[in-house]
Write a protein that holds these residues in place. Structure first.
Motif, PDB file in Angstrom:
ATOM      1  N   ILE A  30      14.544 -78.364 -35.286  1.00 55.77           N
ATOM      2  CA  ILE A  30      14.476 -77.319 -36.312  1.00 55.77           C
ATOM      3  C   ILE A  30      13.936 -76.032 -35.701  1.00 55.77           C
ATOM      4  CG2 ILE A  30      13.396 -76.655 -38.499  1.00 55.77           C
ATOM      5  CD1 ILE A  30      13.304 -79.594 -39.264  1.00 55.77           C
ATOM      6  N   ALA A  31      12.894 -76.183 -34.871  1.00 55.75           N
ATOM      7  CA  ALA A  31      12.330 -75.012 -34.188  1.00 55.75           C
ATOM      8  C   ALA A  31      13.356 -74.385 -33.253  1.00 55.75           C
ATOM      9  CB  ALA A  31      11.080 -75.415 -33.415  1.00 55.75           C
ATOM     10  N   TYR A  32      14.154 -75.218 -32.608  1.00 57.60           N
ATOM     11  CA  TYR A  32      15.169 -74.694 -31.699  1.00 57.60           C
ATOM     12  C   TYR A  32      16.227 -73.874 -32.447  1.00 57.60           C
ATOM     13  CZ  TYR A  32      18.820 -74.526 -28.145  1.00 57.60           C
ATOM     14  OH  TYR A  32      19.774 -74.091 -27.256  1.00 57.60           O
ATOM     15  N   GLU A  33      16.602 -74.322 -33.646  1.00 53.58           N
ATOM     16  CA  GLU A  33      17.546 -73.558 -34.454  1.00 53.58           C
ATOM     17  C   GLU A  33      16.962 -72.196 -34.826  1.00 53.58           C
ATOM     18  OE1 GLU A  33      20.593 -74.067 -35.306  1.00 53.58           O
ATOM     19  OE2 GLU A  33      20.884 -76.100 -34.544  1.00 53.58           O
ATOM     20  N   TYR A 378      21.684 -73.716 -41.061  1.00 56.66           N
ATOM     21  CA  TYR A 378      21.003 -74.835 -41.709  1.00 56.66           C
ATOM     22  C   TYR A 378      21.955 -76.036 -41.749  1.00 56.66           C
ATOM     23  CZ  TYR A 378      17.920 -71.079 -43.262  1.00 56.66           C
ATOM     24  OH  TYR A 378      17.075 -69.994 -43.304  1.00 56.66           O
ATOM     25  N   PRO A 379      22.147 -76.708 -40.612  1.00 56.29           N
ATOM     26  CA  PRO A 379      23.070 -77.859 -40.590  1.00 56.29           C
ATOM     27  C   PRO A 379      22.540 -78.997 -41.454  1.00 56.29           C
ATOM     28  CG  PRO A 379      21.864 -77.653 -38.510  1.00 56.29           C
ATOM     29  CD  PRO A 379      21.552 -76.428 -39.306  1.00 56.29           C
ATOM     30  N   GLY A 380      23.446 -79.918 -41.773  1.00 64.06           N
ATOM     31  CA  GLY A 380      23.114 -81.010 -42.680  1.00 64.06           C
ATOM     32  C   GLY A 380      21.996 -81.900 -42.180  1.00 64.06           C
ATOM     33  N   TRP A 381      21.858 -82.033 -40.856  1.00 60.23           N
ATOM     34  CA  TRP A 381      20.821 -82.931 -40.336  1.00 60.23           C
ATOM     35  C   TRP A 381      19.411 -82.401 -40.578  1.00 60.23           C
ATOM     36  CZ3 TRP A 381      17.783 -80.458 -36.898  1.00 60.23           C
ATOM     37  CH2 TRP A 381      18.332 -79.427 -36.134  1.00 60.23           C
ATOM     38  N   HIS A 382      19.295 -81.122 -40.990  1.00 58.67           N
ATOM     39  CA  HIS A 382      17.966 -80.566 -41.286  1.00 58.67           C
ATOM     40  C   HIS A 382      17.252 -81.387 -42.356  1.00 58.67           C
ATOM     41  CE1 HIS A 382      17.585 -76.196 -39.647  1.00 58.67           C
ATOM     42  NE2 HIS A 382      17.979 -77.046 -38.728  1.00 58.67           N
ATOM     43  N   LYS A 383      18.003 -81.838 -43.364  1.00 54.65           N
ATOM     44  CA  LYS A 383      17.365 -82.582 -44.451  1.00 54.65           C
ATOM     45  C   LYS A 383      16.769 -83.886 -43.946  1.00 54.65           C
ATOM     46  CE  LYS A 383      20.236 -80.662 -48.152  1.00 54.65           C
ATOM     47  NZ  LYS A 383      21.180 -80.976 -49.264  1.00 54.65           N
ATOM     48  N   VAL A 384      17.502 -84.563 -43.059  1.00 56.46           N
ATOM     49  CA  VAL A 384      16.991 -85.814 -42.490  1.00 56.46           C
ATOM     50  C   VAL A 384      15.759 -85.536 -41.629  1.00 56.46           C
ATOM     51  CG1 VAL A 384      17.541 -87.788 -41.008  1.00 56.46           C
ATOM     52  CG2 VAL A 384      19.288 -86.837 -42.528  1.00 56.46           C
ATOM     53  N   ALA A 385      15.854 -84.490 -40.794  1.00 60.04           N
ATOM     54  CA  ALA A 385      14.719 -84.147 -39.930  1.00 60.04           C
ATOM     55  C   ALA A 385      13.493 -83.779 -40.757  1.00 60.04           C
ATOM     56  CB  ALA A 385      15.108 -82.990 -39.007  1.00 60.04           C
ATOM     57  N   LYS A 386      13.716 -83.049 -41.839  1.00 61.77           N
ATOM     58  CA  LYS A 386      12.579 -82.655 -42.672  1.00 61.77           C
ATOM     59  C   LYS A 386      11.965 -83.853 -43.394  1.00 61.77           C
ATOM     60  CE  LYS A 386      13.216 -77.746 -43.412  1.00 61.77           C
ATOM     61  NZ  LYS A 386      13.095 -76.648 -44.377  1.00 61.77           N
TER      62      LYS A 386
END
Length: 686
Positions: A30-33, A378-386
Motif C-alpha cells: 500500500i505504501a509502495y502504491e 486503488y487496486p482491488g487487493w487493497h481491501k484484502v491488505a487493509k
C-alpha cells in the motif's frame, strides 16, 4: 474456565505478534502504491501571480499601463507563467483604466448640468471604443440580472452609461472576468487561473457558458474566492454543488486547495469529492509576506529575506506536495524613504536569482507548467491488505496494554476487533483514523518499554560491548516504532489526506501519550511484582511529601511539555533562531532531520543505553528517548509530505543522532575518568 482462558491468553501472545508482522507486511505494498502516486504523477509546479495586486500597485505609478506591461514581462522572465484573474467589478475595471466611475454629484460637477437631489446613481465613462463594445453588455447584463436599470450616457462624445444604484454598492457587484484582460494575458503567453466566488445567485446556464468561455482560453483550474464555493447553500442542500461539479467535469476544470486556511471553504469537500478529487494544493505568499521585503533593510538583510522566500517555496513543493505557488504583493508607503515601494523585484529575485526557488525545484525533479492532479491507484487487493492491517493494528494495541495488565490481552483483542468493526459501520473515516492513532501511539510506547527491559537485563548481565549494545538497541527500538508508521500509512493512504481535505487528528496525543505510558510503566510496571505491590508503590508515590524542589521541577517539566506540544502538528511554532537553523539544514542536506531527534532524544537514548551497564538509573535517559521514537512515527503522520522525504528525514535523524550520541559518550568518559583521577588527588591535597 478461568484457567483455560489464561492458557489461551498466554498462547495468544505469539499469535498476536504474528498478526502484527502480517499487518506490517500488508501495509508495505500500500505504501509502495502511494510512493508511485507521489513520485510519478503531478510533477508540474505552477507559479501564479495575482493580477489584481499588480493593478493596485500600478495605481500608485505615474504611468500605470506602462508599469503593468513592464512588470508582467519581468514576472514572466522570472518564471511566473500564470496570472490569476478575479471576477470583474467596477472597481477593478477602473483600476484597469477601462472606465471612469462617478457619483451623481460628481457627474453634475463634470457636466455642469443639474441632477435631481434625490438621485444617487452611478455614472460610467468608457476609456475607448473597445472598452465600450466589450464591457457595456457585460455591465448591463450584470445589473439587469438583479433588477437594476441601466441606460446610455455620454460626455463630450465619450460613451458611457448610468447604473441606477449607489456607487458604493455598485462597485461591489461581481460580474464575469474582464474579457479584455483575458485576451491581453493570453496574448502575452500567460496561463490563466480564475478566482470564482459564490457572490452571485447560482445559475447553471450562466455557469455553463462561463466555463465554456474559460475552456476556450485554456483555463484548467480555478481557486475559490471567499468562504463558500459557487452553488453552496447549506450543508444539507447539495444540488447546486453537484450541478457545479458536473459542469466543471464537462469543461475539464479542477480546483486548488489553499493550505493553512483558518477554515476550509464551505462546500469544498463535497465539490472535490464530486470532481473525483481533481484538486491540487496551493501555497499562498500573502501581501503581508511581501511587505517584509519592502521594510528598511540593508542589502545583506534583503538578500537574506529573499533567500528565505526562495527556501520557503522549495520546501513547500518538496515537503508538502504543493503544486501551485500563489504570489501576492501590494504597494507600501515608506515614510523614511519618502517612496511608495513594492516587492515585485524581490519576488522575481527569489524565483530566478542566484540560488532561486525555480532552479532548485527543477533540480529536485519537478518541472514548471500547468499544475496537474495526483492520480492514485486503488487496486482491488487493497481491501484484502487493509484487512490484515486492521488485524495487526488491533493486535499491536492489545500487546501494548499487555505490558500493564497481561491477563486481559486476548479479551482486549476480541473486544477491539468487535468495537472497531462497529466503528467501521458507523464511520469508515473514524475507524481508519482511530486505529491509525492507536497503533501509531502504541508502537513507540511498546518499543521504549522493550528497550527499558533490555537495559535492565543488560545491567544485570554486564557482558559485551556497551557501545555496540547501545547502537543496536536504538536501531531495534526505532524499527519497532516504525511499525506505527506502517499502520498509519496503511490506513490513511487515500488522496484526501495527501491533499489535506481530510486531516489526521490527534498528532498531539501521538506525542504525549507515549511519554505518559512509558513513565507509568517505568514507575509501576517495569519490575516483576504483584498487583498488590504495584498498588502499594502507587499509594506510596501519591502520599509522598512534596518539597519545594519537586514543585519547581514540576513547573520546569510542565513548561517543557507545553513548549514541546506547542511545536507539534501542522500548526506548531518555531523560534526565529530555529527557523534559521532549519533553513541551514535544509539547504545543506536537502532534507531537514528533526532537531529533537538527532540533537536530543536519540543521543540521550544512546548515552542511557551505554551507561545502563554501570548505572541502573541511566534508564531515565532512555525514557527521554521516547520523544524521539514518537517523533519518528509523527513524521509520517504528516500525510501531505511525500513518503521518501519522511524516510530520508528519519534516516538522517538516526544517523546524526548516533554520531552525536557517540560524542556524548566520549564527553562522558572524559569527564568521568578525569573525575576519578583528580578527585582523590584533590581530597589528599586538602
Amino acid at each position: 474456565m478461568n484457567g483455560r482462558y489464561l492458557q489461551w491468553n498466554q498462547k495468544s501472545m505469539r499469535w498476536l505478534w504474528l498478526l502484527v508482522v502480517l499487518g506490517v507486511l500488508a501495509s508495505l505494498p500500500i505504501a509502495y502504491e502511494r510512493f508511485n502516486t507521489e513520485d510519478h504523477t503531478a510533477r508540474k509546479v505552477e507559479f501564479v501571480f495575482d493580477y489584481r495586486d499588480l493593478l493596485e500597485i500600478s495605481d500608485f505609478q505615474s504611468d500605470p499601463r506602462a508599469f503593468v506591461n513592464d512588470q508582467i514581462k519581468l514576472l514572466k522572465k522570472s518564471g511566473v507563467h500564470s496570472m490569476s484573474v478575479y471576477e470583474a467589478t467596477l472597481s477593478e475595471l477602473k483600476l484597469s483604466r477601462r472606465i471612469e466611475v462617478f457619483t451623481s454629484h460628481e457627474a453634475m460637477a463634470l457636466t455642469q448640468s443639474p441632477i435631481s437631489p434625490n438621485e444617487n446613481f452611478t455614472y460610467i465613462l468608457f476609456a475607448g471604443k473597445e472598452a465600450q463594445e466589450r464591457l457595456q453588455p457585460l455591465i448591463a447584463a450584470t445589473f439587469t440580472s438583479v433588477n437594476v436599470k441601466t441606460r446610455p450616457w455620454s460626455f463630450k462624445n465619450q460613451a458611457g452609461m448610468i447604473i441606477e444604484m449607489g456607487q458604493e454598492e455598485a462597485m461591489l457587484r461581481t460580474m464575469d472576468p474582464d474579457p479584455i484582460t483575458l485576451d491581453m494575458l493570453k496574448s502575452e503567453g500567460f496561463q490563466i487561473v480564475v478566482r470564482l466566488s459564490n457572490r452571485r445567485p447560482f445559475d447553471a446556464v450562466r455557469i455553463d457558458a462561463l466555463l465554456a468561455q474559460f475552456q476556450q482560453y485554456g483555463i484548467k483550474r480555478f481557486i475559490i474566492d471567499g468562504e463558500t464555493v459557487p452553488g453552496y447553500v447549506n450543508d444539507k442542500d447539495w444540488d447546486n454543488i453537484d450541478t457545479m461539479a458536473e459542469l466543471m467535469k464537462k469543461h475539464n476544470m479542477g480546483l486548488a486547495n489553499i493550505e493553512l486556511q483558518k477554515a476550509q471553504q464551505k462546500g469544498f469537500n463535497r465539490l472535490s469529492k464530486m470532481l473525483g478529487y481533481n484538486v491540487v494544493r496551493l501555497h499562498s505568499f500573502t501581501e503581508k509576506d511581501g511587505e517584509k521585503l519592502t521594510e528598511n533593510l540593508t542589502e545583506e538583510e534583503l538578500r537574506t529575506r529573499v533567500q528565505e522566500v526562495a527556501d520557503r517555496f522549495v520546501l513547500a513543493v518538496k515537503d508538502r506536495n504543493i503544486r501551485i505557488v500563489f504570489l501576492n504583493a501590494r504597494a507600501v508607503k515608506n515614510v523614511d524613504k519618502g517612496k511608495i515601494l513594492h516587492p515585485l523585484a524581490a519576488i522575481a529575485e527569489s524565483l530566478k536569482g542566484p540560488d532561486g526557488a525555480i532552479p532548485r525545484i527543477l533540480d529536485a525533479g519537478y518541472t514548471t507548467g500547468i499544475a496537474e492532479k495526483f492520480q492514485p491507484m486503488y487496486p482491488g487487493w487493497h481491501k484484502v491488505a487493509k484487512g490484515f492491517v486492521w488485524l495487526g493494528a488491533v493486535a499491536l494495541i492489545a500487546l501494548t496494554i499487555s505490558y500493564f495488565v497481561p491477563e486481559i490481552t486476548l479479551l482486549l483483542f476480541i473486544l477491539g476487533m468487535l468495537g472497531s468493526a462497529a466503528l467501521y459501520v458507523y464511520s469508515p473515516a473514524l475507524f481508519a483514523q482511530g486505529l491509525a492513532l492507536g497503533a501509531g501511539t502504541c508502537a513507540p510506547t511498546l518499543a521504549t518499554m522493550l528497550a527499558i527491559r533490555s537495559a535492565r537485563q543488560r545491567h544485570r548481565t554486564k557482558t559485551g560491548s556497551s557501545l555496540l549494545f547501545a547502537v543496536l538497541l536504538l536501531l531495534r527500538t526505532a524499527l519497532i516504532s516504525a511499525m506505527g508508521i506502517c499502520f498509519i500509512v496503511g490506513f490513511l493512504n487515500t488522496i484526501t489526506y495527501m491533499l489535506v481535505i481530510e486531516q489526521f487528528r490527534g498528532v498531539s496525543a501521538l506525542h504525549l501519550v507515549p511519554i505518559v505510558l512509558v513513565v507509568l510503566y517505568w514507575l509501576l510496571f517495569s519490575e516483576d511484582s504483584s498487583y498488590k505491590e504495584k498498588r502499594e508503590r502507587a499509594k506510596k508515590l501519591l502520599s509522598s511529601y512534596i518539597s519545594v524542589l519537586w514543585v519547581l521541577g514540576a513547573i520546569v517539566v510542565g513548561a517543557a511539555g507545553y513548549y514541546y506540544l506547542s511545536r507539534t502538528g501542522n500548526e506548531g511554532q518555531a523560534s526565529a533562531f530555529e527557523r534559521l537553523f532549519r533553513s541551514f539544514l535544509e539547504n545543506t542536506l536537502g532534507v531537514r532531520p528533526r532537531t529533537k531527534e538527532f540533537l536530543i532524544a536519540h543521543p540521550l537514548f544512546l548515552l542511557g543505553a551505554y551507561l545502563c551497564v554501570k548505572y541502573r538509573n541511566a534508564v531515565l535517559l532512555i525514557l527521554i528517548g521516547v520523544i524521539g521514537q514518537a517523533s519518528i512515527v509523527d513524521t509520517f503522520a504528516h500525510l501531505h509530505t511525500p513518503l521518501h522525504i519522511s524516510f530520508i528525514r528519519i534516516v538522517y535523524g538516526l544517523s546524526f543522532g548516533i554520531l552525536i550520541g557517540i560524542g556524548y559518550i566520549i564527553v562522558w568518559e572524559i569527564v568521568a575518568r578525569s573525575w576519578r583521577r583528580w578527585t582523590p588527588l584533590l581530597l589528599k591535597g586538602s
